[in-house]
Design a protein around this motif. Structure first.
Motif, PDB file in Angstrom:
ATOM      1  N   HIS A 226       9.920  -4.704  19.687  1.00  0.00           N
ATOM      2  CA  HIS A 226       8.197  -4.574  19.669  1.00  0.00           C
ATOM      3  C   HIS A 226       8.029  -5.474  21.205  1.00  0.00           C
ATOM      4  O   HIS A 226       8.803  -6.473  21.473  1.00  0.00           O
ATOM      5  CB  HIS A 226       7.355  -4.914  18.686  1.00  0.00           C
ATOM      6  CG  HIS A 226       6.002  -4.605  18.869  1.00  0.00           C
ATOM      7  ND1 HIS A 226       5.282  -5.524  19.611  1.00  0.00           N
ATOM      8  CD2 HIS A 226       5.121  -3.643  18.520  1.00  0.00           C
ATOM      9  CE1 HIS A 226       3.884  -4.973  19.798  1.00  0.00           C
ATOM     10  NE2 HIS A 226       3.835  -3.839  18.873  1.00  0.00           N
TER      11      HIS A 226
ATOM     12  N   ARG B  56       8.362  -8.335  16.457  1.00  0.00           N
ATOM     13  CA  ARG B  56       8.891  -7.477  15.549  1.00  0.00           C
ATOM     14  C   ARG B  56      10.079  -6.471  15.935  1.00  0.00           C
ATOM     15  O   ARG B  56      10.139  -6.301  17.287  1.00  0.00           O
ATOM     16  CB  ARG B  56       7.484  -6.691  15.210  1.00  0.00           C
ATOM     17  CG  ARG B  56       6.382  -7.198  14.534  1.00  0.00           C
ATOM     18  CD  ARG B  56       5.163  -6.610  14.193  1.00  0.00           C
ATOM     19  NE  ARG B  56       4.336  -6.619  15.513  1.00  0.00           N
ATOM     20  CZ  ARG B  56       3.180  -5.962  15.816  1.00  0.00           C
ATOM     21  NH1 ARG B  56       2.897  -5.041  15.035  1.00  0.00           N
ATOM     22  NH2 ARG B  56       2.605  -6.071  17.077  1.00  0.00           N
TER      23      ARG B  56
ATOM     24  N   LEU C 238       9.943  -1.409  10.203  1.00  0.00           N
ATOM     25  CA  LEU C 238       9.290  -2.294  11.052  1.00  0.00           C
ATOM     26  C   LEU C 238       9.279  -3.750  10.438  1.00  0.00           C
ATOM     27  O   LEU C 238       8.674  -3.789   9.231  1.00  0.00           O
ATOM     28  CB  LEU C 238       7.894  -2.212  11.428  1.00  0.00           C
ATOM     29  CG  LEU C 238       7.350  -3.085  12.548  1.00  0.00           C
ATOM     30  CD1 LEU C 238       7.797  -2.724  13.696  1.00  0.00           C
ATOM     31  CD2 LEU C 238       5.839  -2.574  12.733  1.00  0.00           C
TER      32      LEU C 238
ATOM     33  N   THR D 199       9.949  -8.154  10.799  1.00  0.00           N
ATOM     34  CA  THR D 199       9.744  -9.515  11.529  1.00  0.00           C
ATOM     35  C   THR D 199      11.207  -9.801  12.178  1.00  0.00           C
ATOM     36  O   THR D 199      12.214  -9.520  11.474  1.00  0.00           O
ATOM     37  CB  THR D 199       9.336 -10.666  10.862  1.00  0.00           C
ATOM     38  OG1 THR D 199      10.216 -10.983   9.561  1.00  0.00           O
ATOM     39  CG2 THR D 199       7.747 -10.286  10.379  1.00  0.00           C
TER      40      THR D 199
ATOM     41  N   LEU E 250       7.436  -5.001   7.452  1.00  0.00           N
ATOM     42  CA  LEU E 250       5.889  -4.993   7.840  1.00  0.00           C
ATOM     43  C   LEU E 250       5.412  -3.625   7.421  1.00  0.00           C
ATOM     44  O   LEU E 250       4.416  -3.431   7.082  1.00  0.00           O
ATOM     45  CB  LEU E 250       5.770  -5.272   9.334  1.00  0.00           C
ATOM     46  CG  LEU E 250       6.268  -6.870   9.532  1.00  0.00           C
ATOM     47  CD1 LEU E 250       5.822  -6.854  11.159  1.00  0.00           C
ATOM     48  CD2 LEU E 250       5.282  -7.836   8.921  1.00  0.00           C
TER      49      LEU E 250
END
Length: 327
Positions: free
Chosen positions: A250, A255, A269, A271, A278
């Protein structure tokens, strides 16, 4: 022919694995017939309003984001496309298994440059600061070509098949992985500047963090992260049931999205620091091939062997659902 109950259970598990069993966020858009026999590569343009895709039959396409409207189709390749990258907002770099590298002008829909190398091309990267197009091959060679003329500049022989290539965001370092599980960092002259700690499995796709301080990779069941200041390796377990075939950071660097392939076309998704899940995104019907996050961080796009391209909007509230029959 009689089929044992055990075999039926195994086949059921394998077929259901690609769909996923956990409640997950459904896609906001599904393009069902993007490429015959499946998608092989995806790439957002720098502005994020278009995404390019490539297919197993060698065709290229450009789509609007987030509508998924087909903008153009290009047919320069005859074998599966294994490399795809934007050069600015109007040029597309692509390469296929046969070793054909093409630079396309998307404003006019024509070939700007074409160079035929050797068969067995597995990966491609563009180093912006060095103005180099770099290709990796299953015979262990790495070849660099000058942009835009695609004249050969340098060749390396690593002795083991090249699996993945990635350029950092500054455009002057190149990461590569090989079948012998080695991961190297090269400078703009393709000289080795760092040999990273060996992972426990082959690194299948490489991605630099937005600040270029970390390198991540997908592998069987796991994610690998290297601190590029020290070369040290950090390993994360995942929820994937097989090979993590594609990953992307990301833009916030906190992320990372991952996509499974073998018996698992699920998207997660997580961390980057701890691997906390997430969001679970609903998987494809067949094995996953490519996943990318838009430059603004809003959309996840994924492509699969099932010929579909899907968009997921990360700005929407996360409301996971059981997999239905609409996708």
């Amino acid at each position: 022919m009689r089929i044992s109950a055990g075999l039926i259970l195994l086949l059921t598990w394998l077929l259901s694995g690609c769909a996923g069993l956990e409640p997950a966020q459904p896609p906001d858009l599904n393009i069902p017939d993007s490429h015959l026999f499946g998608v092989t590569r995806l790439a957002f343009n720098p502005k994020g309003e278009r995404i390019a895709s490539a297919g197993f039959k060698g065709d290229l396409a450009v789509w609007s984001v987030p509508e998924g409207r087909a903008i153009s189709r290009l047919n320069w390749h005859n074998t599966p496309v294994r490399g795809l990258a934007w050069i600015g907002d109007d040029q597309l770099l692509s390469a296929d298994e046969a070793g054909v590298i093409v630079i396309s002008d998307l404003t006019e829909g024509r070939v700007l440059g074409k160079h035929e190398t050797m068969p067995g091309l597995t990966s491609l990267a563009y180093m912006t600061q060095a103005n180099l197009v770099v290709a990796g091959y299953e015979n262990g060679r790495v070849m660099a070509f000058a942009y835009p003329g695609l004249e050969p500049v340098k060749q390396l022989d690593l002795g083991s098949g090249v699996v993945a290539l990635a350029s950092d965001h500054a455009g002057d370092r190149l990461a590569l992985s090989t079948d012998d599980q080695a991961v190297r960092l090269l400078d703009r002259t393709l000289s080795e500047i760092q040999r990273l700690d060996l992972p426990s499995a082959t690194a299948l796709e490489l991605s630099f963090s937005p600040d270029d301080r970390e390198l991540a990779s997908g592998a069987w069941y796991k994610l690998f992260y290297w601190d590029l200041a020290t070369g040290r390796l950090r390993v994360q377990q995942t929820e994937h049931w097989g090979a993590v075939t594609s990953i992307d950071y990301h833009p916030d660097g906190q992320r990372l999205i991952s996509l499974g392939r073998h018996t698992d076309a699920n998207l997660r998704l997580v961390t980057a620091d701890a691997g906390k899940v997430l969001r679970r995104l609903q998987g494809h019907r067949l094995c996953g091939a490519a996943v990318r996050i838009s430059p603004d961080g809003r959309y996840v796009a994924s492509g699969s062997d099932d010929e579909s391209i899907r968009f997921y909007d990360l700005s929407k509230p996360y409301r996971p659902q059981r997999v239905g029959n609409n996708w």
